[in-house]
Design a protein around this motif. Structure first.
Motif, mmCIF file in Angstrom:
data_model
loop_
_atom_site.group_PDB
_atom_site.id
_atom_site.type_symbol
_atom_site.label_atom_id
_atom_site.label_comp_id
_atom_site.label_asym_id
_atom_site.label_seq_id
_atom_site.Cartn_x
_atom_site.Cartn_y
_atom_site.Cartn_z
ATOM 1 N N VAL A 8 -1.465 -3.238 3.763
ATOM 2 C CA VAL A 8 -1.330 -3.311 2.481
ATOM 3 C C VAL A 8 -0.104 -3.803 2.159
ATOM 4 O O VAL A 8 1.090 -3.329 2.649
ATOM 5 N N ILE A 9 0.061 -4.873 1.024
ATOM 6 C CA ILE A 9 1.189 -5.225 0.722
ATOM 7 C C ILE A 9 1.634 -4.874 -0.554
ATOM 8 O O ILE A 9 0.989 -4.833 -1.361
ATOM 9 N N VAL A 10 3.074 -4.356 -0.578
ATOM 10 C CA VAL A 10 3.289 -3.431 -1.833
ATOM 11 C C VAL A 10 4.586 -4.376 -2.314
ATOM 12 O O VAL A 10 5.392 -4.714 -1.520
ATOM 13 N N ALA A 11 4.430 -4.643 -3.747
ATOM 14 C CA ALA A 11 5.612 -5.405 -4.236
ATOM 15 C C ALA A 11 6.694 -4.345 -4.518
ATOM 16 O O ALA A 11 6.529 -3.327 -5.011
ATOM 17 N N ASN A 12 7.735 -4.789 -4.259
ATOM 18 C CA ASN A 12 8.934 -3.806 -4.164
ATOM 19 C C ASN A 12 10.056 -4.496 -4.964
ATOM 20 O O ASN A 12 11.055 -4.825 -4.519
ATOM 21 N N ASN A 13 9.710 -4.701 -6.210
ATOM 22 C CA ASN A 13 10.495 -5.277 -7.101
ATOM 23 C C ASN A 13 10.982 -4.480 -8.377
ATOM 24 O O ASN A 13 11.849 -5.047 -9.283
ATOM 25 N N ASP A 14 10.652 -3.329 -8.358
ATOM 26 C CA ASP A 14 10.865 -2.407 -9.634
ATOM 27 C C ASP A 14 11.875 -1.265 -9.003
ATOM 28 O O ASP A 14 12.346 -1.444 -8.000
ATOM 29 N N ASP A 15 11.856 -0.063 -9.867
ATOM 30 C CA ASP A 15 12.714 1.147 -9.443
ATOM 31 C C ASP A 15 11.905 1.655 -8.229
ATOM 32 O O ASP A 15 10.861 1.687 -7.917
ATOM 33 N N LEU A 16 12.493 2.685 -7.701
ATOM 34 C CA LEU A 16 12.244 3.466 -6.503
ATOM 35 C C LEU A 16 11.171 4.383 -6.904
ATOM 36 O O LEU A 16 9.907 4.306 -6.107
ATOM 37 N N ASP A 17 10.907 5.039 -8.144
ATOM 38 C CA ASP A 17 9.886 5.801 -8.522
ATOM 39 C C ASP A 17 8.619 4.914 -8.706
ATOM 40 O O ASP A 17 7.537 5.483 -8.130
ATOM 41 N N SER A 18 8.629 3.723 -9.129
ATOM 42 C CA SER A 18 7.472 2.954 -9.048
ATOM 43 C C SER A 18 6.848 2.645 -7.611
ATOM 44 O O SER A 18 5.946 2.778 -7.338
ATOM 45 N N LEU A 19 7.849 2.217 -6.824
ATOM 46 C CA LEU A 19 7.618 1.921 -5.480
ATOM 47 C C LEU A 19 6.869 3.278 -4.688
ATOM 48 O O LEU A 19 6.002 3.175 -3.790
ATOM 49 N N TYR A 20 7.693 4.435 -4.564
ATOM 50 C CA TYR A 20 7.148 5.607 -4.263
ATOM 51 C C TYR A 20 5.559 6.068 -4.696
ATOM 52 O O TYR A 20 4.910 6.274 -3.978
ATOM 53 N N GLY A 21 5.424 5.504 -5.930
ATOM 54 C CA GLY A 21 4.054 5.606 -6.559
ATOM 55 C C GLY A 21 3.223 4.790 -5.973
ATOM 56 O O GLY A 21 1.945 5.147 -5.565
ATOM 57 N N LYS A 22 3.445 3.532 -5.837
ATOM 58 C CA LYS A 22 2.384 2.377 -5.072
ATOM 59 C C LYS A 22 2.293 2.959 -3.623
ATOM 60 O O LYS A 22 1.111 2.864 -3.236
ATOM 61 N N VAL A 23 3.029 3.424 -2.944
ATOM 62 C CA VAL A 23 2.976 3.694 -1.634
ATOM 63 C C VAL A 23 2.202 4.980 -1.376
ATOM 64 O O VAL A 23 1.292 5.194 -0.656
ATOM 65 N N ASP A 24 2.561 5.981 -2.113
ATOM 66 C CA ASP A 24 1.720 7.252 -2.320
ATOM 67 C C ASP A 24 0.224 6.851 -2.381
ATOM 68 O O ASP A 24 -0.711 7.499 -1.890
ATOM 69 N N ASP A 25 -0.001 6.010 -3.426
ATOM 70 C CA ASP A 25 -1.533 5.576 -3.699
ATOM 71 C C ASP A 25 -2.103 4.875 -2.793
ATOM 72 O O ASP A 25 -3.251 5.271 -2.362
ATOM 73 N N ALA A 26 -1.288 3.964 -2.067
ATOM 74 C CA ALA A 26 -1.897 3.356 -0.723
ATOM 75 C C ALA A 26 -2.275 4.153 0.219
ATOM 76 O O ALA A 26 -3.317 4.362 0.926
ATOM 77 N N LEU A 27 -1.562 5.281 0.513
ATOM 78 C CA LEU A 27 -1.791 6.429 1.506
ATOM 79 C C LEU A 27 -2.960 7.256 1.284
ATOM 80 O O LEU A 27 -3.676 7.334 2.052
ATOM 81 N N ARG A 28 -3.110 7.547 -0.018
ATOM 82 C CA ARG A 28 -4.154 7.986 -0.473
ATOM 83 C C ARG A 28 -5.576 7.386 -0.351
ATOM 84 O O ARG A 28 -6.593 8.022 0.301
ATOM 85 N N ARG A 29 -5.500 6.021 -0.566
ATOM 86 C CA ARG A 29 -6.676 5.292 -0.505
ATOM 87 C C ARG A 29 -6.972 4.978 0.962
ATOM 88 O O ARG A 29 -8.122 5.141 1.438
ATOM 89 N N TRP A 30 -6.067 4.703 1.885
ATOM 90 C CA TRP A 30 -6.252 4.402 3.287
ATOM 91 C C TRP A 30 -6.428 5.557 4.256
ATOM 92 O O TRP A 30 -7.086 5.395 5.248
ATOM 93 N N VAL A 31 -5.635 6.504 3.892
ATOM 94 C CA VAL A 31 -5.548 7.544 4.993
ATOM 95 C C VAL A 31 -6.150 9.153 4.251
ATOM 96 O O VAL A 31 -6.646 9.865 5.047
ATOM 97 N N GLY A 32 -6.263 8.750 3.176
ATOM 98 C CA GLY A 32 -6.775 9.976 2.425
ATOM 99 C C GLY A 32 -6.192 11.147 1.991
ATOM 100 O O GLY A 32 -6.603 12.271 1.846
ATOM 101 N N GLU A 33 -4.758 11.101 2.564
ATOM 102 C CA GLU A 33 -3.769 11.966 2.128
ATOM 103 C C GLU A 33 -2.549 11.547 1.953
ATOM 104 O O GLU A 33 -2.119 10.441 2.451
ATOM 105 N N VAL A 34 -1.497 12.336 1.520
ATOM 106 C CA VAL A 34 -0.195 12.089 1.512
ATOM 107 C C VAL A 34 0.806 13.153 1.888
ATOM 108 O O VAL A 34 0.114 14.271 1.932
#
Length: 165
Positions: free
Chosen positions: A139-165
């Motif tokens: 999963v490629i995550v754009a890291n051009n915004d603030d940290l909270d935005s990045l954390y949200g994107k990564v947490d969403d990817a983990l939920r979708r792919w791994v099923g948990e965070v």
């Protein structure tokens, strides 16, 4: 990001380059990014480009539970990780955004301007895109915004792919 996953979700952090950083500290005191890069380049030339993968494989033996591997920078490392992990989250930012962050950080040895950053990235393999690699768990995550935005994107990817965070 690795520290966020450690602190918020209980992941163990493995740095593929910590042995290199430790060696550089032993040799130079507090080394610059340029010195660490040159040392890594010399070791890779002497022992092969998969040296840091070898270190990563051996380091993984000491870990149990959830693991986040940080600082994989080269295509061969991403390909190796694709075979030993459930998910690879590749953080990607534009050179312009990255350089603004470098300027704010202000560490000795960091690039002095955008052109120097681009040269450093090219030398380190940062400009080699992983987009076209045959990796299904990427999963490629754009890291051009603030940290909270990045954390949200990564947490969403983990939920979708791994099923948990």
């Amino acid at each position: 990001m690795a520290e966020h996953l450690r602190d918020k979700h209980g992941y163990n952090v493995l740095s593929m380059y910590e042995p290199l950083k430790k060696l550089a500290r032993d040799l130079y005191g507090e080394p610059t990014r340029g010195r660490v890069y040159e040392l890594g380049k010399s070791l890779s030339e002497a022992f092969g480009k998969d040296l840091f993968i070898w270190w990563g494989e051996h380091s993984l033996r000491d870990f149990r539970g959830r693991i986040v591997v940080k600082d994989a920078r080269f295509v061969n490392e991403v390909l190796w990780l694709s075979g030993v992990t459930k998910l690879i989250i590749y953080l990607e930012s534009t050179p312009e955004v990255a350089f603004e962050r470098v300027k704010r950080r202000g560490r000795p040895g960091d690039p002095a301007d955008l052109a120097e950053l681009k040269v450093m990235w090219a030398d380190e393999g940062e400009l080699e895109s992983v987009r076209n690699l045959p990796i299904k768990n990427l999963v490629i995550v754009a890291n051009n915004d603030d940290l909270d935005s990045l954390y949200g994107k990564v947490d969403d990817a983990l939920r979708r792919w791994v099923g948990e965070v």
